[in-house]
Design a protein around this motif. Structure first.
Motif, PDB file in Angstrom:
ATOM      1  N   ALA A  82       0.840  -1.207   0.000  1.00  0.00           N
ATOM      2  CA  ALA A  82       0.000   0.000   0.000  1.00  0.00           C
ATOM      3  C   ALA A  82       0.873   1.255   0.000  1.00  0.00           C
ATOM      4  N   ILE A  83       1.964   1.226   0.755  1.00  0.00           N
ATOM      5  CA  ILE A  83       2.881   2.367   0.816  1.00  0.00           C
ATOM      6  C   ILE A  83       3.554   2.581  -0.539  1.00  0.00           C
ATOM      7  N   LYS A  84       4.036   1.512  -1.157  1.00  0.00           N
ATOM      8  CA  LYS A  84       4.686   1.628  -2.470  1.00  0.00           C
ATOM      9  C   LYS A  84       3.711   2.132  -3.527  1.00  0.00           C
ATOM     10  N   LYS A  85       2.495   1.599  -3.493  1.00  0.00           N
ATOM     11  CA  LYS A  85       1.481   2.044  -4.451  1.00  0.00           C
ATOM     12  C   LYS A  85       1.174   3.520  -4.240  1.00  0.00           C
ATOM     13  N   ALA A  86       1.064   3.921  -2.992  1.00  0.00           N
ATOM     14  CA  ALA A  86       0.747   5.313  -2.674  1.00  0.00           C
ATOM     15  C   ALA A  86       1.816   6.265  -3.198  1.00  0.00           C
ATOM     16  N   VAL A  87       3.090   5.948  -2.959  1.00  0.00           N
ATOM     17  CA  VAL A  87       4.147   6.857  -3.408  1.00  0.00           C
ATOM     18  C   VAL A  87       4.206   6.904  -4.932  1.00  0.00           C
ATOM     19  N   THR A  88       3.958   5.791  -5.584  1.00  0.00           N
ATOM     20  CA  THR A  88       3.964   5.776  -7.053  1.00  0.00           C
ATOM     21  C   THR A  88       2.816   6.622  -7.592  1.00  0.00           C
ATOM     22  N   GLU A  89       1.631   6.458  -7.034  1.00  0.00           N
ATOM     23  CA  GLU A  89       0.483   7.267  -7.462  1.00  0.00           C
ATOM     24  C   GLU A  89       0.738   8.752  -7.229  1.00  0.00           C
ATOM     25  N   LEU A  90       1.297   9.081  -6.083  1.00  0.00           N
ATOM     26  CA  LEU A  90       1.586  10.490  -5.784  1.00  0.00           C
ATOM     27  C   LEU A  90       2.621  11.065  -6.746  1.00  0.00           C
ATOM     28  N   MET A  91       3.633  10.265  -7.105  1.00  0.00           N
ATOM     29  CA  MET A  91       4.640  10.740  -8.046  1.00  0.00           C
ATOM     30  C   MET A  91       4.059  10.974  -9.428  1.00  0.00           C
ATOM     31  N   ALA A  92       2.986  10.266  -9.761  1.00  0.00           N
ATOM     32  CA  ALA A  92       2.330  10.490 -11.047  1.00  0.00           C
ATOM     33  C   ALA A  92       1.561  11.815 -11.026  1.00  0.00           C
ATOM     34  N   GLU A  93       1.272  12.307  -9.841  1.00  0.00           N
ATOM     35  CA  GLU A  93       0.491  13.539  -9.686  1.00  0.00           C
ATOM     36  C   GLU A  93       1.342  14.775  -9.436  1.00  0.00           C
ATOM     37  N   LYS A  94       2.470  14.586  -8.721  1.00  0.00           N
ATOM     38  CA  LYS A  94       3.297  15.750  -8.391  1.00  0.00           C
ATOM     39  C   LYS A  94       4.748  15.342  -8.208  1.00  0.00           C
ATOM     40  N   SER A  95       5.608  16.331  -8.111  1.00  0.00           N
ATOM     41  CA  SER A  95       7.043  16.105  -7.961  1.00  0.00           C
ATOM     42  C   SER A  95       7.329  15.349  -6.670  1.00  0.00           C
ATOM     43  N   ILE A 148       5.133   3.709   8.178  1.00  0.00           N
ATOM     44  CA  ILE A 148       6.115   3.982   7.124  1.00  0.00           C
ATOM     45  C   ILE A 148       7.516   3.985   7.720  1.00  0.00           C
ATOM     46  N   TYR A 149       7.678   4.678   8.859  1.00  0.00           N
ATOM     47  CA  TYR A 149       8.997   4.747   9.490  1.00  0.00           C
ATOM     48  C   TYR A 149       9.441   3.400  10.061  1.00  0.00           C
ATOM     49  N   LEU A 150       8.521   2.509  10.299  1.00  0.00           N
ATOM     50  CA  LEU A 150       8.864   1.169  10.755  1.00  0.00           C
ATOM     51  C   LEU A 150       9.618   0.400   9.666  1.00  0.00           C
ATOM     52  N   HIS A 151       9.279   0.689   8.402  1.00  0.00           N
ATOM     53  CA  HIS A 151       9.862  -0.036   7.265  1.00  0.00           C
ATOM     54  C   HIS A 151      10.918   0.754   6.498  1.00  0.00           C
ATOM     55  N   TYR A 152      10.846   2.093   6.552  1.00  0.00           N
ATOM     56  CA  TYR A 152      11.731   2.941   5.744  1.00  0.00           C
ATOM     57  C   TYR A 152      12.248   4.109   6.584  1.00  0.00           C
ATOM     58  N   THR A 153      13.475   4.498   6.337  1.00  0.00           N
ATOM     59  CA  THR A 153      14.082   5.610   7.063  1.00  0.00           C
ATOM     60  C   THR A 153      13.377   6.927   6.742  1.00  0.00           C
ATOM     61  N   ASP A 154      13.112   7.139   5.449  1.00  0.00           N
ATOM     62  CA  ASP A 154      12.436   8.349   4.970  1.00  0.00           C
ATOM     63  C   ASP A 154      11.920   8.069   3.560  1.00  0.00           C
ATOM     64  N   LYS A 155      11.383   9.086   2.908  1.00  0.00           N
ATOM     65  CA  LYS A 155      10.806   8.864   1.577  1.00  0.00           C
ATOM     66  C   LYS A 155      11.875   8.496   0.543  1.00  0.00           C
ATOM     67  N   TYR A 156      13.093   8.945   0.749  1.00  0.00           N
ATOM     68  CA  TYR A 156      14.183   8.625  -0.179  1.00  0.00           C
ATOM     69  C   TYR A 156      14.578   7.149  -0.052  1.00  0.00           C
ATOM     70  N   LYS A 171      14.436   1.744  -2.241  1.00  0.00           N
ATOM     71  CA  LYS A 171      14.075   0.328  -2.094  1.00  0.00           C
ATOM     72  C   LYS A 171      13.119  -0.118  -3.201  1.00  0.00           C
ATOM     73  N   MET A 172      12.216   0.755  -3.608  1.00  0.00           N
ATOM     74  CA  MET A 172      11.309   0.421  -4.712  1.00  0.00           C
ATOM     75  C   MET A 172      12.092   0.242  -6.009  1.00  0.00           C
ATOM     76  N   ILE A 173      13.018   1.154  -6.255  1.00  0.00           N
ATOM     77  CA  ILE A 173      13.833   1.090  -7.475  1.00  0.00           C
ATOM     78  C   ILE A 173      14.656  -0.192  -7.475  1.00  0.00           C
ATOM     79  N   GLU A 174      15.327  -0.478  -6.379  1.00  0.00           N
ATOM     80  CA  GLU A 174      16.171  -1.672  -6.319  1.00  0.00           C
ATOM     81  C   GLU A 174      15.348  -2.950  -6.457  1.00  0.00           C
ATOM     82  N   GLU A 175      14.144  -2.951  -5.923  1.00  0.00           N
ATOM     83  CA  GLU A 175      13.272  -4.123  -6.056  1.00  0.00           C
ATOM     84  C   GLU A 175      12.971  -4.408  -7.530  1.00  0.00           C
ATOM     85  N   HIS A 176      12.621  -3.363  -8.282  1.00  0.00           N
ATOM     86  CA  HIS A 176      12.316  -3.559  -9.705  1.00  0.00           C
ATOM     87  C   HIS A 176      13.568  -3.884 -10.519  1.00  0.00           C
ATOM     88  N   ILE A 177      14.684  -3.250 -10.207  1.00  0.00           N
ATOM     89  CA  ILE A 177      15.934  -3.557 -10.904  1.00  0.00           C
ATOM     90  C   ILE A 177      16.310  -5.022 -10.660  1.00  0.00           C
TER      91      ILE A 177
END
Length: 182
Positions: free
Chosen positions: A14-27, A47-55, A60-66
């Motif tokens: 849900a978090i990954k989907k959310a950030v991808t959808e948001l990136m399609a809408e804004k910077s 979110i902070y339980l799984h990730y340090t910050d949005k970067y 992690k999303m990029i590396e997963e797809h790569i």
């Protein structure tokens, strides 16, 4: 191997989907952790339980797809360029929102460079400069040329609303690689 809790997997997706959808809408720079939490319907703490910050999340999303693309290459090692490209284009099609957002938006140049590095890495064993049509050419120039062409073709495909099927893109890019790389 320990079993991953389905709730954790569901939250991360849900978090990954959310950030991808948001990136399609804004910077990406304009997206906050709160925006992501609201869209994913989770607490900021989740979110902070799984990730340090949005970067960290984006990395992690990029590396997963790569890594998924790399695994697809390994499973397609005995295939022709056309067959192997179809595996990739089918993956791109199935993950349209992520790839179209990463390649079309100016907010994720890191993804494009990682994607380009992966294509260079995967094409390297296919380049032979000791004989044939590539004899005397610089291997790095050949690799950059064809990797850039492949990444550019994928970008073009997304920018044009995937006007050709994944099969057609695979056949055409595969034919060009067969004609010119080997």
């Amino acid at each position: 191997m320990s079993k991953v809790d389905r709730r954790i997997t569901k939250s991360q997706e849900a978090i990954k989907k959310a950030v991808t959808e948001l990136m399609a809408e804004k910077s990406f720079d304009d997206i906050t952790i709160q925006n992501i939490a609201d869209r994913a319907d989770v607490n900021r703490g989740t979110i902070y339980l799984h990730y340090t910050d949005k970067y960290d999340l984006l990395d992690k999303m990029i590396e997963e797809h790569i890594n998924n693309l790399r695994e697809l290459c390994q499973s397609a090692s005995e295939m022709t360029f056309k067959e192997g490209n179809y595996v990739w284009f089918e993956y791109f099609e199935n993950h349209y929102l992520f790839f179209s957002t990463m390649l079309v938006s100016k907010g994720a140049p890191y993804f494009r460079s990682r994607f380009l590095e992966l294509v260079v890495e995967e094409y390297r064993p296919e380049v032979d400069i000791s004989e044939g049509k590539n004899q005397g050419l610089d291997e790095d120039v050949i690799l950059q040329f064809f990797a850039s062409a492949m990444v550019g073709s994928v970008e073009w495909w997304f920018k044009n609303g995937m006007s050709l099927s994944a099969q057609a893109m695979a056949e055409q890019t595969g034919a060009l690689l067969d004609r010119n790389l080997v």
